[in-house]
Design an enzyme around this catalytic site. Structure first.
Site, PDB file in Angstrom:
ATOM      1  N   GLY A 205       0.831  -1.200   0.000  1.00 44.88           N
ATOM      2  CA  GLY A 205       0.000   0.000   0.000  1.00 44.88           C
ATOM      3  C   GLY A 205       0.858   1.239   0.000  1.00 44.88           C
ATOM      4  N   GLY A 208       2.535   5.438   4.674  1.00 43.98           N
ATOM      5  CA  GLY A 208       1.762   6.072   5.756  1.00 43.98           C
ATOM      6  C   GLY A 208       0.365   5.535   5.956  1.00 43.98           C
ATOM      7  CB  THR A 209      -1.756   3.098   4.329  1.00 46.88           C
ATOM      8  OG1 THR A 209      -0.699   2.286   3.854  1.00 46.88           O
ATOM      9  CG2 THR A 209      -2.156   4.079   3.265  1.00 46.88           C
ATOM     10  CE  LYS A 211       3.340  -0.064   3.403  1.00 43.68           C
ATOM     11  NZ  LYS A 211       2.811   1.299   3.250  1.00 43.68           N
ATOM     12  CD  GLU A 427      -7.619  30.402  -6.505  1.00 42.83           C
ATOM     13  OE1 GLU A 427      -8.338  29.389  -6.483  1.00 42.83           O
ATOM     14  OE2 GLU A 427      -6.425  30.378  -6.870  1.00 42.83           O
TER      15      GLU A 427
HETATM   16  P1  ADP Z   1       3.562   2.663   6.739  1.00 39.22           P
HETATM   17  O1  ADP Z   1       4.340   1.589   7.391  1.00 39.22           O
HETATM   18  O2  ADP Z   1       2.385   2.169   5.964  1.00 39.22           O
HETATM   19  O3  ADP Z   1       4.351   3.645   5.938  1.00 39.22           O
HETATM   20  P2  ADP Z   1       3.061   3.428   9.451  1.00 39.22           P
HETATM   21  O4  ADP Z   1       2.431   2.200   9.957  1.00 39.22           O
HETATM   22  O5  ADP Z   1       4.475   3.649   9.813  1.00 39.22           O
HETATM   23  O6  ADP Z   1       2.899   3.537   7.885  1.00 39.22           O
HETATM   24  O7  ADP Z   1       2.182   4.662   9.917  1.00 39.22           O
HETATM   25  C1  ADP Z   1       2.721   5.903  10.255  1.00 39.22           C
HETATM   26  C2  ADP Z   1       1.865   6.599  11.272  1.00 39.22           C
HETATM   27  O8  ADP Z   1       0.607   6.956  10.703  1.00 39.22           O
HETATM   28  C3  ADP Z   1       1.513   5.736  12.441  1.00 39.22           C
HETATM   29  O9  ADP Z   1       2.462   5.853  13.455  1.00 39.22           O
HETATM   30  C4  ADP Z   1       0.173   6.265  12.883  1.00 39.22           C
HETATM   31  O10 ADP Z   1       0.324   7.350  13.767  1.00 39.22           O
HETATM   32  C5  ADP Z   1      -0.437   6.787  11.620  1.00 39.22           C
HETATM   33  N1  ADP Z   1      -1.407   5.850  11.021  1.00 39.22           N
HETATM   34  C6  ADP Z   1      -1.332   5.332   9.786  1.00 39.22           C
HETATM   35  N2  ADP Z   1      -2.395   4.541   9.524  1.00 39.22           N
HETATM   36  C7  ADP Z   1      -3.143   4.529  10.630  1.00 39.22           C
HETATM   37  C8  ADP Z   1      -4.372   3.884  10.983  1.00 39.22           C
HETATM   38  N3  ADP Z   1      -5.021   3.094  10.123  1.00 39.22           N
HETATM   39  N4  ADP Z   1      -4.867   4.108  12.215  1.00 39.22           N
HETATM   40  C9  ADP Z   1      -4.229   4.913  13.076  1.00 39.22           C
HETATM   41  N5  ADP Z   1      -3.073   5.544  12.803  1.00 39.22           N
HETATM   42  C10 ADP Z   1      -2.520   5.378  11.591  1.00 39.22           C
END
Ligand code: ADP
Length: 604
Positions: A205, A208-209, A211, A427
């Site tokens: 994915g 920042g989702t 994982k 705008e």
């Molecule tokens: P990835 O590994 O997908 O890049 P992370 O798991 O490191 O992302 O997520 C980064 C931060 O974003 C987490 O520490 C959290 O604060 C926030 N975050 C991302 N997705 C969620 C979610 N589904 N629920 C709550 N917080 C989330």
């Protein structure tokens, strides 16, 4: 989950430092320390000692114009200035002193032995003992040379670990992963029936989702140790080191089974081996080792490997074949409901006003990832502190979305009056074209306050609900809305400005995608002329058609954008009076809400 062990630098590193310190000590401090203290005495004392035959060694230093001498037992060194003394040689002969050339270099033999041999060894052993004690304490076991150690961060079972409830939204991913948790809780149930768990699970994915969070949550729910390492950490400067790190990681994991091994950014080591002479032997060796290790351990050993990537298409097919990372769990950007839940999860940490409308914030932040939403909440809290307020309000949250999208307000950007007018018309042009078409998202806010991102103003449109599909008409309307800004400038000022470059880029991208990927051109029909390379990272695409077709595509893109531009011009011409009215209002107010905009638009 509590982090308990992060192996420190290898012991050899500390020994290196000690060795360096000793060398410096030997070269700089030792000569100074070892020098015997020299006492300055007058010439009379020297003569007296000579006469009393109290002299040991004597060194006449003509150049320095001084005499160095020791006493009979050689326990003290003295110095005196030279005098014109014709009897000096005779006097020294009579005293029975020994002529020497190196009194200064001479050191006390015992002291010298202590300083050069005993002290370094004592220091060396003491520091070594101290460091290894510290390492043992940190690592929970003896740890000598650490070349090729995996450096994995290890988290152990902890009651305050991340749980599935901390990961908001992502219900499908959680559902698929909960099977793993169940397996780790109760492996016999699976063993009895002969079912085997997948060894590797790939979380794919956009960044920042959540994982990493999901992987930690699996470990937290299952209450098992969690080893985490990033793909890039395997790739070292020295060939073979990565492979040994992989070996070590798996060894540690097998000892701690049942456990979860998480490899973040696996694409760093798992890229396709395409046979090109890339020179990256190290990565290939590391990957081979990973493949071997995954084959090596039997099913149901209780070691589950989770890996995350946002470039699944670049992974080596050997890595994704059944028996290795054969299960793929998509972790997509959150939908409206997911965004609202994520906002609520993060809002637990801050003090909020009672009237905050999360659903509205979630709608405004369409397309934001979990990490961005967490950031929005934090920005809002910071803004509240800056404003000297004790709670976070709705407007803090709304403003922080804009900060995340467009950057901070530029306080000292001064637009000339003429520029400000152009931006206002631009705008309102967007907003008016959007409002006068069907199937366009309603306008939420229009502002002409410059932002640090470089935007001089923007129009925010917010969809009412989730939007999974877009019709051809909606896409065309979107292009028309994008061209609306420039259209307004042309209509009012009869000239174009540079302010529309971003609009032009977006409109062109959309038009091209309609023709090459969505099959929305009558001529090409449903033929894919372009393929998306990495869907999760910006979505670069490459054309896969003949040069003639490319020319034709370009012609069609130009025609499509032109049509929508003309449509926008026509719409604005028909509503010229409203355009002037709203633009002047915006010029004065600088920021207006969607309601104010609609109110003026609908006024008779
Ligand atoms: P990835 O590994 O997908 O890049 P992370 O798991 O490191 O992302 O997520 C980064 C931060 O974003 C987490 O520490 C959290 O604060 C926030 N975050 C991302 N997705 C969620 C979610 N589904 N629920 C709550 N917080 C989330």
């Amino acid at each position: 989950m509590q982090e308990v062990k992060k192996p420190k630098k290898p012991l050899i590193f500390y020994y290196g430092i000690v060795l360096l310190a000793l060398l410096l000590f030997n070269f700089l401090a030792m000569p100074w320390l070892a020098q015997r203290r020299i006492q300055q005495v007058d010439y009379g004392t020297f003569i007296e000692m000579a006469e009393n035959k109290d002299l040991g060694q004597v060194e006449v230093q003509q150049q320095e114009n001084q005499i160095l001498f020791t006493n009979k037992d050689n326990t003290a060194v003295y110095k005196t200035g030279m005098m014109t003394d014709p009897d000096l040689t005779q006097r020294l002969n009579d005293s029975g002193a020994e002529f020497s050339g190196e009194i200064i270099q001479q050191t006390d033999p015992l002291l010298s032995f202590l300083l050069t041999w005993v002290l370094p060894i004592v220091i060396f052993v003491a520091i070594g003992q101290y460091m290894s004690k510290k390492l043992i304490k940190n690592a929970g076991g003896p740890n000598a040379m650490m070349f090729g150690k995996s450096n994995a961060k290890v988290y152990v079972k902890s009651s305050e670990g991340i749980k599935f409830s901390d990961v908001a939204g992502e219900d499908e991913a959680k559902e698929r992963l909960s099977e793993i948790v169940d397996y780790l809780h109760n492996p016999d149930k699976y063993r009895e029936i002969g079912a085997s768990m997948p060894k590797g699970i790939l979380l794919v994915g956009p960044p920042g989702t959540g994982k990493t969070m999901l992987a930690k949550a699996v470990a937290g729910e299952a209450n098992v140790p969690f080893f985490s390492m990033s793909g890039s950490e395997f790739v070292e400067m020295f060939v073979g080191m990565g492979a040994s790190k992989v070996r070590d990681l798996f060894k540690q994991a097998k000892e701690k089974a049942p456990c979860i091994v998480f490899i973040d950014e696996i694409d760093a080591i798992g890229q396709k081996r395409d046979g090109r002479l890339s020179g990256n032997d190290e990565r290939e060796q590391t990957l081979n080792q990973l493949l071997t290790e995954m084959d090596g351990f039997e099913e149901n050993t209780g070691v589950i490997i989770l890996a995350a990537t946002n470039r699944p298409e670049t992974l080596d097919p050997a890595l994704t074949r059944p028996g290795r990372f054969d299960r793929r769990v998509p972790v997509e950007l959150p939908d409206l409901k997911g965004r609202e839940e994520i906002l609520k999860v993060h809002a637990r940490k801050i003090r909020l006003d009672g009237n905050v409308d999360f659903s509205k914030i979630a709608r405004m932040a369409s397309g934001a990832s979990g990490a961005e939403l967490a950031n929005i909440i934090n920005e809002a809290a910071l803004r509240a502190v800056r404003g000297g307020r004790r709670t976070v309000s709705q407007s803090d949250l709304e403003e922080s979305i804009e900060v995340v999208i467009a950057g901070y307000q530029k306080k000292n950007a001064i637009l000339t009056d003429a520029e400000k007018k152009i931006v206002a018309y631009h705008e309102v042009g967007h907003a008016l074209v959007a409002a006068k078409q069907n199937n366009s998202a309603p306008v939420q806010k229009i502002t002409i306050v410059p932002r640090t991102s470089g935007a001089l103003g923007y129009t925010m449109q917010v969809d009412e609900g989730n939007h999974y599909l877009m019709s051809e008409e909606e896409l065309e309307n979107k292009i028309a809305t994008l061209t609306g800004g420039r259209a307004a400038e042309e209509l009012v000022f009869h000239s174009a400005s540079t302010g529309a470059s971003n609009d032009i880029e977006q409109a062109t991208k959309l038009a091209r995608a309609m023709i090459t990927r969505y099959g929305m051109s009558s001529e090409f029909g449903m033929v894919a002329l372009e393929t998306v390379n990495n869907q999760y990272l910006g979505g670069d695409s490459s054309l896969s058609c003949s040069a003639e077709t490319q020319t034709e595509i370009d012609n069609q893109v130009v025609a499509l954008v032109k049509r929508q531009h003309e449509k926008a011009l026509k719409l604005l011409e028909e509503n010229r009076q409203k355009l002037d009215e709203i633009a002047m209002y915006l010029y004065e107010k600088e920021t207006i809400t969607g309601e104010e905009f609609m109110e003026i638009l609908n006024r008779q």
